[in-house]
Write a protein that holds these residues in place. Structure first.
Motif, PDB file in Angstrom:
ATOM      1  N   GLY A 152      -4.330  -4.913  -4.852  1.00  0.00           N
ATOM      2  CA  GLY A 152      -3.221  -4.174  -5.450  1.00  0.00           C
ATOM      3  C   GLY A 152      -2.687  -4.838  -6.696  1.00  0.00           C
ATOM      4  O   GLY A 152      -1.475  -4.897  -6.911  1.00  0.00           O
ATOM      5  N   HIS A 196       2.744   5.191  -6.520  1.00  0.00           N
ATOM      6  CA  HIS A 196       1.390   5.444  -6.014  1.00  0.00           C
ATOM      7  C   HIS A 196       1.407   6.242  -4.722  1.00  0.00           C
ATOM      8  O   HIS A 196       0.549   7.119  -4.514  1.00  0.00           O
ATOM      9  CB  HIS A 196       0.644   4.120  -5.830  1.00  0.00           C
ATOM     10  N   ILE A 203      -1.218   3.410   0.453  1.00  0.00           N
ATOM     11  CA  ILE A 203      -1.097   2.001   0.079  1.00  0.00           C
ATOM     12  C   ILE A 203      -0.771   1.188   1.330  1.00  0.00           C
ATOM     13  O   ILE A 203       0.261   1.403   1.973  1.00  0.00           O
ATOM     14  CB  ILE A 203       0.024   1.783  -0.969  1.00  0.00           C
TER      15      ILE A 203
END
Length: 414
Positions: A152, A196, A203
């Motif tokens: 990430g 996101h 995520i």
């Protein structure tokens, strides 16, 4: 006696700039730029964004081919430097040739870090570092339905955003407890996590990869360290890079998480400089060695290195800045926040445009900005000139920081 030639190893942003700077500064000897890549030196940041998104998107050359011809720069594409002899002042090439030099610029860059897990050699596991990686990944990405991104950080999130724009199902695995945790403020991490997830990506924080699962030699899924299975046709791994130090190390130059250089970009050899992602240098503000991975750092170090080889001694003091475009959101950073003791917010995250100003006591050391290019540009001027901006002023939207920046002489932040 070595020939009057400067050899540059590496055709990235730094290597191309070094060649340009040598000519700009009047060097009239031969300049040879050796790069393992088959393409003219090109802009790398678009590889994870526009280039991946559009099948018809071409590489963007840093300089046209005519530039190298006009400036008598001998550009050796698809050629690797395989050996370096500091005593003889020669570089051995993959085509069997050998170049003598009076000066050498080492700009070999870095390569993706490969995790020690099962399945990393399967067809469908990708890394993104250069045009060759991007070409292969682009076609497979457009064909895929399910994509897992491991990491990430900037590169992982840029690819994740691009994949979502293409309508792919995207899962991002990040082992740490927040996104981009090594480089940005917690407020920035939280904002991009929400972005996101809002774009539809899954995520997963505090989630490490366990292995990549294949059938018939191709990726079919990714398994997390806790045993969860995620279907995927491709897995893109972006967990950092490893500096390419082997050529320097084998020649006897000092290395330690990078090729060691002084403030003039000089290595332990008086006629060899090194620049870019592969370099470890003593940072004047942090008081310790760092290795920075950015276009700005490579380009500015190239200018310093060229001057050094031509007899100048201008210490590298450029203020570092970085950026990351994710979807339609621009993240810009200037300065290094590692010694920050406090941070203040300018603007509101809910508005989609805000900045975090980092302070060491009352001294401004870095700024993270989301969709506030003005704050970023002001920060570059202020940090470059050492002009003070108090935490109270930074937090006060009514205080005109642009007016303060206008008082900075142009030469102070050039």
């Amino acid at each position: 006696m070595s020939e009057k030639r400067i050899v540059i190893v590496g055709g990235g942003h730094g290597g191309s700039q070094a060649a340009a700077s040598l000519r700009e500064k009047g060097y009239d000897g031969a300049v040879t730029l050796v790069t393992a890549e088959v393409d003219l030196p090109y802009q790398r940041p678009p590889l994870s964004k526009a280039y991946l998104k559009g099948l018809d998107h071409d590489l963007l050359p840093l300089r046209p081919e005519s530039f190298y011809t006009k400036n008598a720069i001998d550009l050796r594409l698809a050629t690797t430097a395989t050996g370096l002899d500091l005593n003889e002042k020669t570089v051995t090439l993959s085509d069997g040739g050998r170049l003598s030099f009076e000066g050498l610029v080492l700009a070999p860059g870095a390569r993706p870090r490969v995790p020690a897990i099962e399945g990393v050699d399967l067809d469908g596991v990708f890394y993104l570092r250069d045009a060759a990686d991007a070409r292969t990944l682009r076609h497979r990405l457009h064909e895929a339905t399910n994509v897992v991104v491991v990491g990430g950080g900037f590169i992982g999130l840029e690819i994740a955003a691009t994949a979502r724009l293409l309508g792919k199902t995207v899962t991002v695995l990040e082992a740490a407890d927040r996104l981009m945790g090594r480089v940005v403020a917690p407020e920035i991490s939280a904002h991009f996590l929400n972005l996101h997830r809002g774009w539809g990506s899954d995520i997963r924080l505090r989630t490490a990869i366990g292995k990549v699962i294949g059938e018939g030699g191709r990726v079919v899924a990714v398994e997390t360290a806790d045993g969860s299975r995620i279907d995927a046709e491709i897995a893109v791994i972006g967990i950092g890079v490893v500096p390419n130090i082997e050529l320097a190390r084998d020649a006897g130059l000092a290395v330690d998480n990078g090729i060691l250089v002084d403030e003039f970009m000089l290595t332990a050899s008086p006629n060899v400089v090194s620049i870019g992602d592969c370099v470890s240098f003593h940072h004047w503000e942090l008081g310790r060695r760092v290795r920075l991975e950015s276009v700005q750092n490579a380009v500015d170090q190239a200018r310093t290195a060229a001057a050094t080889l031509l007899g100048s001694r201008d210490a590298y003091r450029a203020v570092p800045w970085f950026w990351s475009d994710q979807g339609d959101v621009k993240l810009q950073m200037v300065g290094l926040p590692f010694k920050a003791t406090r941070s203040v917010l300018r603007g509101k995250a809910d508005d989609g445009a805000f900045s975090v100003f980092h302070y060491d006591g009352d001294r401004l050391v870095a700024i993270d900005s989301v969709n506030r290019a003005g704050d970023h540009m002001v920060g570059r001027k202020l940090l470059g000139a050492g002009v003070g901006l108090s935490p109270e002023q930074a937090a006060d939207e009514g205080f005109d920081i642009r007016q303060l920046a206008k008082q900075v002489p142009a030469a102070a932040h050039a």
